[in-house]
Design an enzyme around this catalytic site. Structure first.
Site, PDB file in Angstrom:
ATOM      1  N   ASP A  13       2.529  -6.231   2.545  1.00  9.83           N
ATOM      2  CA  ASP A  13       1.294  -5.585   2.993  1.00  9.83           C
ATOM      3  C   ASP A  13       1.606  -4.383   3.883  1.00  9.83           C
ATOM      4  O   ASP A  13       0.822  -4.057   4.771  1.00  9.83           O
ATOM      5  CB  ASP A  13       0.368  -6.570   3.713  1.00  9.83           C
ATOM      6  N   HIS A  15      -1.551 -12.177   1.754  1.00  2.00           N
ATOM      7  CA  HIS A  15      -1.274 -12.154   3.204  1.00  2.00           C
ATOM      8  C   HIS A  15      -1.945 -13.311   3.957  1.00  2.00           C
ATOM      9  O   HIS A  15      -2.797 -13.087   4.804  1.00  2.00           O
ATOM     10  CB  HIS A  15      -1.643 -10.804   3.822  1.00  2.00           C
ATOM     11  N   HIS A  43       0.860  -1.193   0.000  1.00  2.00           N
ATOM     12  CA  HIS A  43       0.000   0.000   0.000  1.00  2.00           C
ATOM     13  C   HIS A  43       0.889   1.233   0.000  1.00  2.00           C
ATOM     14  O   HIS A  43       1.709   1.407   0.903  1.00  2.00           O
ATOM     15  CB  HIS A  43      -0.906   0.016   1.236  1.00  2.00           C
ATOM     16  N   HIS A 103      -8.169 -10.705  -1.183  1.00  2.00           N
ATOM     17  CA  HIS A 103      -8.214 -10.580   0.278  1.00  2.00           C
ATOM     18  C   HIS A 103      -9.156 -11.690   0.744  1.00  2.00           C
ATOM     19  O   HIS A 103     -10.373 -11.575   0.588  1.00  2.00           O
ATOM     20  CB  HIS A 103      -8.723  -9.197   0.710  1.00  2.00           C
ATOM     21  N   LYS A 146      -7.849  -6.699  -7.889  1.00  2.00           N
ATOM     22  CA  LYS A 146      -7.931  -7.050  -6.474  1.00  2.00           C
ATOM     23  C   LYS A 146      -9.376  -7.232  -6.036  1.00  2.00           C
ATOM     24  O   LYS A 146     -10.221  -6.369  -6.284  1.00  2.00           O
ATOM     25  CB  LYS A 146      -7.283  -5.921  -5.649  1.00  2.00           C
TER      26      LYS A 146
HETATM   27  O1  DOR Z   1      -4.279  -4.380   7.721  1.00  2.00           O
HETATM   28  C1  DOR Z   1      -4.630  -4.062   6.602  1.00  2.00           C
HETATM   29  N1  DOR Z   1      -4.452  -2.802   6.138  1.00  2.00           N
HETATM   30  N2  DOR Z   1      -5.216  -4.982   5.816  1.00  2.00           N
HETATM   31  C2  DOR Z   1      -5.736  -4.663   4.634  1.00  2.00           C
HETATM   32  O2  DOR Z   1      -6.275  -5.539   3.991  1.00  2.00           O
HETATM   33  C3  DOR Z   1      -5.730  -3.262   4.142  1.00  2.00           C
HETATM   34  C4  DOR Z   1      -4.661  -2.499   4.760  1.00  2.00           C
HETATM   35  C5  DOR Z   1      -4.778  -1.005   4.557  1.00  2.00           C
HETATM   36  O3  DOR Z   1      -5.011  -0.578   3.434  1.00  2.00           O
HETATM   37  O4  DOR Z   1      -4.594  -0.256   5.529  1.00  2.00           O
HETATM   38 ZN    ZN Z   2      -3.050  -5.171   1.814  1.00  2.00          ZN
END
Ligand code: DOR
Ligand code: ZN
Length: 351
Positions: free
Chosen positions: A253, A180, A21, A142, A105
């Site tokens: 992640d 993940h 991200h 996911h 996704k």
């Molecule tokens: O912990 C997470 N944060 N899991 C996710 O699937 C999204 C991510 C986020 O974008 O902050």
């Molecule tokens: Zn993620």
């Protein structure tokens, strides 16, 4: 020559991050250099606000990422589309033709950060999924159900039983990355599936079980989704990651949120690992006596799955303990990385 159990240096092909991200705007500018320093490419998640649902939006986001790179950085963002119930098969065809979108996704609606526009059921997304299979994009998943009556610790396992098994059966040529993974069941499912099904594993799920997050006080910076599980699952993930099986590869992640959004009565999900991700994986692999398998996991398996060549360039990790900063700047705010204020035993040599 075989690697000694505890070498002082480790040379690897430049790794890639197959799940990342990067956010946008000042947050993007704050976190991108940490990833670009270590990784040659990354699969960039599309859960912006608003989400990246078209090839046009993905192209514009890619341009903003390239513009935010530090001078001289060589880093390639690999873009993803955010699937909704309404994603048209044509959009998938355009994604394939773009050359820069490599995956789509699936966020089950409501599963995690900015997933409100995600798919309400895989059946609704069937036209898009069939197009992903036909055009040879990757479906990035996911893998959690969101039903209120399913316990948060069971959401991945139930997703496998209720949805993933059928998806794999109905789409034998679909390339799927279960992102993940956090459970023994997920590792077993991926291992038993065909070569078209793979998984990414984060550093936090290799290093910590839920006790680390909850015993002796709540540690919000370890809170992510899917949530950390019990120790037996962590061990199964370590076994999968260090097995040498090319179905398992690195995906941090890394999911930045400002300190105040994490240290909050209703804190956001996401661990920020970008500044030390490879170093954390090295610790996990060393603790498992498998440092000689780190290069496959970090630098080879993901590229092979996505049909890309591995990097020729090398990076060097040196055994040189350092103290992780308590926080980093994050636009006008600050962000707390994993291991903040603690020691990490590996350091990436300046390249
Ligand atoms: O912990 C997470 N944060 N899991 C996710 O699937 C999204 C991510 C986020 O974008 O902050
Ligand atoms: Zn993620």
């Amino acid at each position: 020559m075989p690697l000694p159990a505890h070498p002082d240096r480790l040379v690897l092909r430049r790794p890639d991050d197959w799940h990342l991200h990067l956010r946008d705007g000042p947050a993007l500018a704050a976190v991108l250099p940490a990833t670009a320093k270590t990784f040659g490419r990354a699969i960039v998640m599309p859960n912006l606000r608003p989400p990246v649902v078209t090839v046009g939006a993905a192209g514009a986001y890619r341009a903003r990422i390239l513009a935010a790179l530090p001078p001289g950085a060589r880093f390639e963002p690999l873009m993803t589309l955010y699937l909704t119930d309404h994603t048209a098969a044509d959009e998938i065809a355009r994604a394939r033709a773009s050359g820069f979108v490599v995956a789509a996704k699936v966020y089950p609606a409501g599963a995690t950060t900015n997933s409100d526009s995600g798919v309400t059921s895989l059946d609704r997304a069937e036209p898009a999924i069939a197009a992903i299979e036909k055009h040879g994009l990757v479906l990035s998943l996911h893998g959690e159900v969101t039903d209120a009556d399913v316990d948060i610790y069971d959401r991945e396992r139930v997703f496998i039983d209720r949805s993933l098994a059928r998806l794999v059966r109905d789409h034998p040529a679909l390339r799927i990355v279960v992102e993940h993974i956090t459970t023994r069941e997920a590792a077993q499912f991926v291992e038993a599936a065909g070569a078209n099904v793979a998984a990414t594993i984060t550093p936090q799920h290799l290093l910590w079980s839920r006790n680390a997050m909850l015993v002796g006080g709540v540690r919000p910076h370890l809170y992510c989704l899917p949530i950390l599980k019990r120790e037996a699952h962590r061990r199964a993930l370590v076994a999968a990651a260090t097995s040498g099986n090319p179905k398992f590869f690195l995906g941090t992640d890394s999911a930045p949120h400002a300190r105040h959004a994490k240290e909050h009565a209703c804190g956001c999900a996401g661990c920020y690992s970008a500044p030390l991700a490879l170093e954390l994986y090295a610790e996990a692999f060393e603790d498992a006596g498998a440092l000689d398998r780190l290069e496959g996991f970090a630098s080879l398996h993901g590229a092979r799955f996505y049909g890309l060549a591995p990097h020729e360039e090398r990076v060097t990790l040196v055994r040189e303990p350092w103290t992780v900063p308590a926080e980093y700047a994050y636009g006008a705010e600050t962000i707390v990385p994993l291991r903040a204020g603690e020691t990490v035993r590996w350091r990436l040599a300046a390249g």
